[in-house]
Design an enzyme around this catalytic site. Structure first.
Site, PDB file in Angstrom:
ATOM      1  N   HIS A  37       0.764  -1.226  -0.036  1.00  0.00           N
ATOM      2  CA  HIS A  37      -0.188  -0.149  -0.083  1.00  0.00           C
ATOM      3  C   HIS A  37       0.919   1.319  -0.141  1.00  0.00           C
ATOM      4  CE1 HIS A  37      -2.893  -2.849   2.117  1.00  0.00           C
ATOM      5  NE2 HIS A  37      -3.732  -2.378   1.161  1.00  0.00           N
ATOM      6  N   LYS A 150      -1.358  -6.322  -7.814  1.00  0.00           N
ATOM      7  CA  LYS A 150      -1.585  -7.636  -7.322  1.00  0.00           C
ATOM      8  C   LYS A 150      -3.264  -8.060  -7.690  1.00  0.00           C
ATOM      9  CE  LYS A 150      -2.559  -9.037  -3.248  1.00  0.00           C
ATOM     10  NZ  LYS A 150      -3.548 -10.364  -3.294  1.00  0.00           N
TER      11      LYS A 150
END
Ligand code: PAF
Length: 292
Positions: A37, A150
């Site tokens: 993140h 991802k």
């Protein structure tokens, strides 16, 4: 770092930043933040953003009735500290009733790309994602929004929604960040026991086996998928959900192999479901194959 939990409050902060000539970058998350993140925050900055907004909202609409919504990991204090130290300007942390007020009935459906694989295994998942992402885009109105590769099918669904609905945002897709042994970082990795965690890198190795088969040029789609499956079948304790070679935009089987390709997979280790993928860019000189 500013913290906002209502729509008028985050909007007024963004209005002020925009008034000061800032370029607004947005990273939507469900929290329990890790380096993956945080790298998206860096990507927003690298895209020229100088006012970065991160949202943390565990979106109930993208979880099925038997999925992990109630046990999804949360760490609000740790998340705030990480965002602060990464120089994030504003955190949007809305309660569920701000995102889904009483009698909320709207839904965004991105047909086609949201249907196979994750869409098939998790009915309604991408409707929930697209709905909340559009809502967050409307609240934040960012210049740039960053998503992690991802979740490759999510990236394709969001890209299609932005294109179809003429949403005025530039999308940036950040590379998957991996642990040293290859496991893609994910909040759900925290569910793995230490024995399961030890098995987990084999999933990435299977995708690498598929990428090697694509690059070496000797196999068609079926052969490439078999190479991935063999790598997992050699490893009891990992259950294959799917391991596929797809077109990265449509998530359908590729029409030929002389193009950008994506190896995507989902496996279960114990009760934890993991997804991952490897992008194999079109390479000049890769031999043309039939699709078997
Ligand atoms: O990738 C996620 O964390 C979520 O799907 C997103 C994009 C924040 C929407 O809830």
């Amino acid at each position: 770092m500013q913290i906002h939990s209502t729509v008028p409050s985050i909007r007024s902060a963004i209005r002020e930043a925009r008034g000061a000539g800032k370029r607004i970058g947005f990273v939507p998350t469900m929290g329990f933040l890790h380096d993956g993140h945080l790298s998206l925050v860096d990507s927003a900055r690298a895209a020229g953003c100088d006012f970065i907004v991160v949202s943390i909202f565990v979106n109930p609409a993208q979880f099925g009735p038997r999925e992990d919504f109630s046990r999804y990991p949360r760490n609000e204090a740790g998340d705030k500290a990480q965002l602060e130290s990464r120089g994030v300007d504003a955190l949007f942390l809305p309660p569920v009733e701000v995102v889904y007020p009483y009698e909320f009935v709207s839904k965004v459906i991105v047909a086609g790309v949201s249907e196979p694989l994750e869409g098939d295994r998790r009915p309604g998942h991408f409707d929930g994602v697209a709905t909340v992402v559009l809502k967050l885009f409307n609240i934040v109105q960012p210049d740039v929004a960053v998503f992690g590769r991802k979740d490759a099918q999510q990236c394709a669904v969001v890209a299609r929604m932005v294109r179809d609905l003429d949403i005025p945002v530039e999308l940036v897709f950040g590379e998957t960040i991996r642990e040293a042994d290859g496991l893609a970082m994910s909040s759900r990795n925290s569910y793995l026991s230490s024995a399961e965690r030890a098995l987990a890198p084999r999933f990435h190795e299977a995708l690498v086996a598929g990428a090697t088969a694509v690059r070496s040029g000797g196999a068609g789609v079926e052969g490439i998928e078999t190479a991935m499956k063999k790598a997992i079948l050699a490893c009891p304790g990992i259950e294959i959900d799917y391991l596929r070679l797809v077109d990265p935009e449509t998530f359908a089987a590729p029409k030929d192999l002389d193009r950008d390709l994506l190896l995507v997979g989902a496996v279960k280790i114990g009760s934890t479901r993991l997804i991952d993928n490897i992008h194999v860019p079109r390479a000049s000189g890769r031999r043309q194959h039939g699709t078997e």
